[in-house]
Write a protein that holds these residues in place. Structure first.
Motif, PDB file in Angstrom:
ATOM      1  N   ILE A  69       0.838  -1.209   0.000  1.00 49.66           N
ATOM      2  CA  ILE A  69       0.000   0.000   0.000  1.00 49.66           C
ATOM      3  C   ILE A  69       0.866   1.249   0.000  1.00 49.66           C
ATOM      4  CG2 ILE A  69      -1.477   1.390   1.504  1.00 49.66           C
ATOM      5  CD1 ILE A  69      -2.966  -1.147   2.215  1.00 49.66           C
ATOM      6  N   VAL A  70       1.872   1.269   0.858  1.00 49.51           N
ATOM      7  CA  VAL A  70       2.735   2.447   0.955  1.00 49.51           C
ATOM      8  C   VAL A  70       3.493   2.648  -0.349  1.00 49.51           C
ATOM      9  CG1 VAL A  70       4.789   3.354   2.100  1.00 49.51           C
ATOM     10  CG2 VAL A  70       2.908   2.433   3.445  1.00 49.51           C
ATOM     11  N   ARG A  71       3.947   1.574  -0.936  1.00 50.72           N
ATOM     12  CA  ARG A  71       4.701   1.672  -2.185  1.00 50.72           C
ATOM     13  C   ARG A  71       3.816   2.213  -3.313  1.00 50.72           C
ATOM     14  NH1 ARG A  71       6.926  -3.318  -2.171  1.00 50.72           N
ATOM     15  NH2 ARG A  71       5.125  -4.185  -3.206  1.00 50.72           N
ATOM     16  N   GLU A  72       2.559   1.853  -3.337  1.00 51.33           N
ATOM     17  CA  GLU A  72       1.663   2.240  -4.423  1.00 51.33           C
ATOM     18  C   GLU A  72       0.928   3.554  -4.168  1.00 51.33           C
ATOM     19  OE1 GLU A  72      -0.861  -1.163  -4.685  1.00 51.33           O
ATOM     20  OE2 GLU A  72       0.746  -2.443  -5.422  1.00 51.33           O
ATOM     21  N   ALA A  73       0.887   4.022  -2.905  1.00 44.90           N
ATOM     22  CA  ALA A  73       0.137   5.244  -2.583  1.00 44.90           C
ATOM     23  C   ALA A  73       0.938   6.478  -2.972  1.00 44.90           C
ATOM     24  CB  ALA A  73      -0.170   5.281  -1.094  1.00 44.90           C
ATOM     25  N   PRO A  74       0.249   7.536  -3.368  1.00 46.93           N
ATOM     26  CA  PRO A  74       0.965   8.780  -3.653  1.00 46.93           C
ATOM     27  C   PRO A  74       1.597   9.325  -2.374  1.00 46.93           C
ATOM     28  CG  PRO A  74      -1.426   9.103  -3.767  1.00 46.93           C
ATOM     29  CD  PRO A  74      -1.184   7.639  -3.570  1.00 46.93           C
ATOM     30  N   ALA A  75       2.739  10.001  -2.520  1.00 50.82           N
ATOM     31  CA  ALA A  75       3.471  10.490  -1.348  1.00 50.82           C
ATOM     32  C   ALA A  75       2.731  11.604  -0.637  1.00 50.82           C
ATOM     33  CB  ALA A  75       4.852  10.948  -1.761  1.00 50.82           C
ATOM     34  N   GLY A  76       2.031  12.457  -1.323  1.00 49.75           N
ATOM     35  CA  GLY A  76       1.346  13.585  -0.679  1.00 49.75           C
ATOM     36  C   GLY A  76       0.069  13.133  -0.014  1.00 49.75           C
ATOM     37  N   ASP A  77       0.067  13.015   1.280  1.00 52.17           N
ATOM     38  CA  ASP A  77      -1.103  12.571   2.028  1.00 52.17           C
ATOM     39  C   ASP A  77      -1.912  13.742   2.581  1.00 52.17           C
ATOM     40  OD1 ASP A  77      -0.735   9.899   1.626  1.00 52.17           O
ATOM     41  OD2 ASP A  77       0.433   9.622   3.453  1.00 52.17           O
ATOM     42  N   GLY A  78      -1.646  14.955   2.164  1.00 52.04           N
ATOM     43  CA  GLY A  78      -2.370  16.091   2.701  1.00 52.04           C
ATOM     44  C   GLY A  78      -1.817  16.512   4.038  1.00 52.04           C
ATOM     45  N   ASP A  79      -2.133  17.710   4.438  1.00 49.41           N
ATOM     46  CA  ASP A  79      -1.631  18.235   5.697  1.00 49.41           C
ATOM     47  C   ASP A  79      -2.794  18.679   6.563  1.00 49.41           C
ATOM     48  OD1 ASP A  79      -0.321  19.361   7.778  1.00 49.41           O
ATOM     49  OD2 ASP A  79       0.561  21.004   6.626  1.00 49.41           O
ATOM     50  N   PRO A  80      -3.218  17.844   7.512  1.00 49.44           N
ATOM     51  CA  PRO A  80      -4.354  18.204   8.347  1.00 49.44           C
ATOM     52  C   PRO A  80      -4.003  19.212   9.438  1.00 49.44           C
ATOM     53  CG  PRO A  80      -3.503  16.090   9.037  1.00 49.44           C
ATOM     54  CD  PRO A  80      -2.721  16.512   7.806  1.00 49.44           C
ATOM     55  N   CYS A 114     -12.518   4.712  10.783  1.00 57.12           N
ATOM     56  CA  CYS A 114     -11.639   5.885  10.642  1.00 57.12           C
ATOM     57  C   CYS A 114     -10.328   5.505   9.951  1.00 57.12           C
ATOM     58  CB  CYS A 114     -11.363   6.517  12.003  1.00 57.12           C
ATOM     59  SG  CYS A 114     -12.826   7.315  12.701  1.00 57.12           S
ATOM     60  N   LEU A 115      -9.781   4.356  10.274  1.00 60.44           N
ATOM     61  CA  LEU A 115      -8.559   3.905   9.597  1.00 60.44           C
ATOM     62  C   LEU A 115      -8.798   3.773   8.094  1.00 60.44           C
ATOM     63  CD1 LEU A 115      -7.033   1.205  11.972  1.00 60.44           C
ATOM     64  CD2 LEU A 115      -5.918   3.297  11.193  1.00 60.44           C
ATOM     65  N   ALA A 116      -9.970   3.279   7.734  1.00 64.66           N
ATOM     66  CA  ALA A 116     -10.282   3.120   6.313  1.00 64.66           C
ATOM     67  C   ALA A 116     -10.353   4.467   5.604  1.00 64.66           C
ATOM     68  CB  ALA A 116     -11.598   2.365   6.149  1.00 64.66           C
ATOM     69  N   GLY A 117     -10.641   5.532   6.342  1.00 67.25           N
ATOM     70  CA  GLY A 117     -10.747   6.852   5.740  1.00 67.25           C
ATOM     71  C   GLY A 117      -9.434   7.609   5.662  1.00 67.25           C
ATOM     72  N   LEU A 118      -8.404   7.122   6.338  1.00 64.71           N
ATOM     73  CA  LEU A 118      -7.099   7.795   6.291  1.00 64.71           C
ATOM     74  C   LEU A 118      -6.410   7.536   4.954  1.00 64.71           C
ATOM     75  CD1 LEU A 118      -5.333   7.005   9.691  1.00 64.71           C
ATOM     76  CD2 LEU A 118      -6.276   9.201   8.961  1.00 64.71           C
ATOM     77  N   PRO A 119      -5.539   8.449   4.545  1.00 63.72           N
ATOM     78  CA  PRO A 119      -4.668   8.120   3.406  1.00 63.72           C
ATOM     79  C   PRO A 119      -3.911   6.823   3.718  1.00 63.72           C
ATOM     80  CG  PRO A 119      -4.526  10.444   3.920  1.00 63.72           C
ATOM     81  CD  PRO A 119      -5.312   9.811   5.037  1.00 63.72           C
ATOM     82  N   ARG A 120      -3.718   6.031   2.704  1.00 66.43           N
ATOM     83  CA  ARG A 120      -3.202   4.666   2.907  1.00 66.43           C
ATOM     84  C   ARG A 120      -1.829   4.640   3.584  1.00 66.43           C
ATOM     85  NH1 ARG A 120      -4.562   1.177  -2.227  1.00 66.43           N
ATOM     86  NH2 ARG A 120      -5.434  -0.273  -0.734  1.00 66.43           N
ATOM     87  N   ARG A 121      -0.966   5.567   3.246  1.00 64.58           N
ATOM     88  CA  ARG A 121       0.371   5.579   3.852  1.00 64.58           C
ATOM     89  C   ARG A 121       0.275   5.868   5.348  1.00 64.58           C
ATOM     90  NH1 ARG A 121       4.919   6.684   0.687  1.00 64.58           N
ATOM     91  NH2 ARG A 121       5.576   8.280   2.144  1.00 64.58           N
ATOM     92  N   GLN A 122      -0.605   6.795   5.720  1.00 65.30           N
ATOM     93  CA  GLN A 122      -0.775   7.124   7.132  1.00 65.30           C
ATOM     94  C   GLN A 122      -1.367   5.937   7.896  1.00 65.30           C
ATOM     95  OE1 GLN A 122      -3.011  10.762   7.640  1.00 65.30           O
ATOM     96  NE2 GLN A 122      -1.802  11.817   6.086  1.00 65.30           N
ATOM     97  N   ALA A 123      -2.379   5.318   7.310  1.00 63.03           N
ATOM     98  CA  ALA A 123      -3.013   4.173   7.970  1.00 63.03           C
ATOM     99  C   ALA A 123      -2.012   3.034   8.160  1.00 63.03           C
ATOM    100  CB  ALA A 123      -4.212   3.695   7.160  1.00 63.03           C
TER     101      ALA A 123
END
Length: 192
Positions: A80-91, A128-137
């Motif tokens: 998941i981390v390898r395939e997810a985009p690096a920019g996970d947003g900044d909350p 809530c975990l399912a709603g996080l960006p994949r790298r963060q989760a």
């Protein structure tokens, strides 16, 4: 019996009935995705069948299978981390003002031990975990649910320590925001 220890490994045809629910619940609690949980359980059982001659009988078969499952979960999160985009947003901008102070007062958890025993809490956390960006989760699950140290987390996800701390910080902020909304809603719903 397979192996030279004191414990007996049941016939693989019995594994799904004996251990399937346990493995699925364990995976679902960490991945928050029913399809992914089913996939890693299936991969676990296939690996266990292939490697059953390595079962030494020193541990309970359930413990042995959960150990394999943990590796499959890490493999899944690494993908998941390898395939997810690096920019996970900044909350952070949503939470803190320009001086670094909280925008909204924080709530207080009065009974944290009791909260962790609550089914509603775990359902809300899974949602809530399912709603996080994949790298963060993925970082949160490995660190907080699997208990992996920073060095191990960085190695498994192929990230630096700084990246790990940023991902964890953002995950915690995102989970906090989500849990404040979700927990009350989940507690009002019938069991799912």
């Amino acid at each position: 019996m397979t192996g030279g220890g004191d414990r007996t490994l049941p016939d693989p045809s019995e594994w799904v009935e004996r251990y399937g629910d346990l493995l699925y619940r364990y995976a679902l609690a960490r991945l928050a995705d029913p399809d992914a949980a089913r996939d890693v359980v299936q991969e676990t059982l296939l690996s266990a069948v292939k490697g059953r001659t390595s079962f030494g009988g020193r541990a309970d078969p359930r413990t042995w299978l959960v150990g394999i499952l943990k590796h499959k979960i890490v493999d899944h999160l690494r993908r998941i981390v390898r395939e997810a985009p690096a920019g996970d947003g900044d909350p952070e901008a949503e939470w803190f003002d320009s001086s670094g102070r909280w925008r909204n007062p924080t709530g207080t958890v009065t009974e944290p031990d009791r909260m962790l025993d609550s089914r509603e809490f775990w359902r809300a956390l899974r949602r809530c975990l399912a709603g996080l960006p994949r790298r963060q989760a993925a970082a949160f699950v490995l660190r907080e649910l699997e208990g992996m140290d920073t060095a191990g987390l960085c190695q498994e996800l192929g990230i630096t320590a700084t990246n790990a701390w940023v991902l964890l910080h953002r995950a915690r902020l995102g989970l906090r925001r989500c849990l404040e909304k979700e927990w009350g809603r989940v507690a009002e719903e019938p069991n799912r």
